[in-house]
Write a protein that holds these residues in place. Sequence first.
Motif, mmCIF file in Angstrom:
data_model
loop_
_atom_site.group_PDB
_atom_site.id
_atom_site.type_symbol
_atom_site.label_atom_id
_atom_site.label_comp_id
_atom_site.label_asym_id
_atom_site.label_seq_id
_atom_site.Cartn_x
_atom_site.Cartn_y
_atom_site.Cartn_z
ATOM 1 N N ASP A 83 0.811 -1.219 0.000
ATOM 2 C CA ASP A 83 0.000 0.000 0.000
ATOM 3 C C ASP A 83 0.846 1.270 0.000
ATOM 4 N N LEU A 84 2.157 1.138 -0.068
ATOM 5 C CA LEU A 84 3.022 2.314 -0.075
ATOM 6 C C LEU A 84 2.601 3.265 -1.189
ATOM 7 N N ASP A 85 2.282 4.516 -0.818
ATOM 8 C CA ASP A 85 1.843 5.471 -1.832
ATOM 9 C C ASP A 85 2.473 6.852 -1.679
ATOM 10 N N ALA A 86 3.517 6.943 -0.837
ATOM 11 C CA ALA A 86 4.253 8.212 -0.735
ATOM 12 C C ALA A 86 5.649 7.948 -0.201
ATOM 13 N N VAL A 87 6.619 8.649 -0.761
ATOM 14 C CA VAL A 87 7.995 8.583 -0.275
ATOM 15 C C VAL A 87 8.510 10.004 -0.104
ATOM 16 N N ILE A 88 9.028 10.301 1.087
ATOM 17 C CA ILE A 88 9.643 11.594 1.367
ATOM 18 C C ILE A 88 11.151 11.395 1.457
ATOM 19 N N PHE A 89 11.890 12.152 0.662
ATOM 20 C CA PHE A 89 13.343 12.019 0.595
ATOM 21 C C PHE A 89 13.975 13.117 1.446
ATOM 22 N N SER A 90 14.316 12.774 2.701
ATOM 23 C CA SER A 90 14.791 13.786 3.646
ATOM 24 C C SER A 90 16.275 13.650 3.983
ATOM 25 N N SER A 91 16.943 12.626 3.469
ATOM 26 C CA SER A 91 18.370 12.478 3.761
ATOM 27 C C SER A 91 19.137 13.647 3.174
ATOM 28 N N GLY A 92 20.082 14.171 3.943
ATOM 29 C CA GLY A 92 20.885 15.269 3.425
ATOM 30 C C GLY A 92 22.053 15.585 4.334
ATOM 31 N N ILE A 93 23.172 15.983 3.731
ATOM 32 C CA ILE A 93 24.340 16.418 4.492
ATOM 33 C C ILE A 93 24.852 17.703 3.870
ATOM 34 N N GLN A 94 25.561 18.499 4.683
ATOM 35 C CA GLN A 94 26.076 19.775 4.197
ATOM 36 C C GLN A 94 27.500 19.987 4.702
ATOM 37 N N HIS A 95 28.394 20.363 3.779
ATOM 38 C CA HIS A 95 29.783 20.624 4.131
ATOM 39 C C HIS A 95 30.216 21.975 3.584
ATOM 40 N N ILE A 96 31.165 22.577 4.296
ATOM 41 C CA ILE A 96 31.775 23.826 3.856
ATOM 42 C C ILE A 96 32.996 23.495 3.005
ATOM 43 N N PHE A 97 33.115 24.116 1.841
ATOM 44 C CA PHE A 97 34.289 23.954 0.975
ATOM 45 C C PHE A 97 34.795 25.335 0.568
ATOM 46 N N ASP A 98 36.111 25.543 0.686
ATOM 47 C CA ASP A 98 36.728 26.809 0.299
ATOM 48 C C ASP A 98 37.608 26.573 -0.920
ATOM 49 N N PHE A 99 37.138 26.962 -2.076
ATOM 50 C CA PHE A 99 37.883 26.740 -3.308
ATOM 51 C C PHE A 99 39.039 27.715 -3.488
ATOM 52 N N ASN A 100 39.219 28.636 -2.529
ATOM 53 C CA ASN A 100 40.457 29.416 -2.491
ATOM 54 C C ASN A 100 41.636 28.546 -2.069
ATOM 55 N N LYS A 101 41.302 27.421 -1.435
ATOM 56 C CA LYS A 101 42.329 26.475 -0.995
ATOM 57 C C LYS A 101 42.009 25.096 -1.563
ATOM 58 N N PRO A 102 42.113 24.936 -2.876
ATOM 59 C CA PRO A 102 41.695 23.673 -3.508
ATOM 60 C C PRO A 102 42.452 22.457 -2.991
ATOM 61 N N GLU A 103 43.651 22.668 -2.493
ATOM 62 C CA GLU A 103 44.431 21.536 -1.972
ATOM 63 C C GLU A 103 43.801 20.957 -0.711
ATOM 64 N N ASN A 104 42.940 21.725 -0.057
ATOM 65 C CA ASN A 104 42.295 21.256 1.173
ATOM 66 C C ASN A 104 40.933 20.609 0.935
ATOM 67 N N ILE A 105 40.470 20.612 -0.299
ATOM 68 C CA ILE A 105 39.147 20.057 -0.575
ATOM 69 C C ILE A 105 39.227 18.537 -0.657
ATOM 70 N N ASP A 106 38.438 17.881 0.182
ATOM 71 C CA ASP A 106 38.370 16.423 0.204
ATOM 72 C C ASP A 106 37.298 15.983 -0.795
ATOM 73 N N LEU A 107 37.727 15.483 -1.925
ATOM 74 C CA LEU A 107 36.777 15.117 -2.978
ATOM 75 C C LEU A 107 35.930 13.913 -2.586
ATOM 76 N N ASP A 108 36.439 13.062 -1.698
ATOM 77 C CA ASP A 108 35.612 11.949 -1.223
ATOM 78 C C ASP A 108 34.403 12.488 -0.448
ATOM 79 N N VAL A 109 34.640 13.481 0.395
ATOM 80 C CA VAL A 109 33.549 14.102 1.154
ATOM 81 C C VAL A 109 32.590 14.814 0.209
ATOM 82 N N LEU A 110 33.146 15.529 -0.751
ATOM 83 C CA LEU A 110 32.315 16.254 -1.720
ATOM 84 C C LEU A 110 31.433 15.296 -2.516
#
Length: 255
Positions: A83-110
């Motif tokens: 009888d499933l008739d609705a799905v709410i997609f609420s998963s989410g994460i947020q990270h700060i990235f500073d592209f002034n320092k690209p060497e510090n950006i963790d692409l795995d996290v991104l």
Amino acid sequence: MPGIGDCKCVLVIGATAGIGRALALAIHALPSKPTVIVSGRRQQRLDELSKVGERIEAVRFDVNGNREDLKAFVQDITSRFPDLDAVIFSSGIQHIFDFNKPENIDLDVLETELNTNYTSIVRLITFFLPQFLKLSAEGRPSYLVPISSGLAIVPKASTPNYCATKAALHSLSMSLFQQLKDTNVHIIEIMPPLVESELHDHQGTTPVLSKFWMPLNTFTEYVMEGLKRGDFQITPGTSGENWERFEKGKLENIR
């Protein structure tokens, strides 16, 4: 259009905290008494939720599983809960990235942020649609409810990848709305403003943001009214203000 208040069974993905948890409990309290399936990674919180009401079912699930894991999850849920008739997609994460320092950006996290907030949702929608299109053919409405963000409209420079994922989800929601408009599968996009949550705890910005954010109870009440009406886009607070400035009329121009 009928709204989510008439649903028989609602799955909330990412229900162990914040917006997802609040919506799961509010939907469980609806007079229509739907079954509410709560899912997330944290088993202890799922166990706590399952004790709140006899119509709450808990299923541990990580949206960052591979494609086959996600497909198996959908097959299991739709088999156990026909009888499933609705799905709410609420998963989410947020990270700060500073592209002034690209060497510090963790692409795995991104890339994990991209997968959590967008790619996994596209995959899950793809896997759930056969079930919902089947319900549509039987004359039953169903609902796919992505939770994007007001930052999809006006981004915040310190969280560029998060904003980009939410902009992608916002765009996808509008396209799906148009593609599915002749079916009984309905898209309802929730676009939160800054809302009380754990989203920012790991950034150390919660004490500052808590002075400005919308209380979770206020947000939940606003969103539930939109869900019960079946609104396509639900835009509380500053999200609504920015929607009026930058988004109004856009949907009508999508072909």
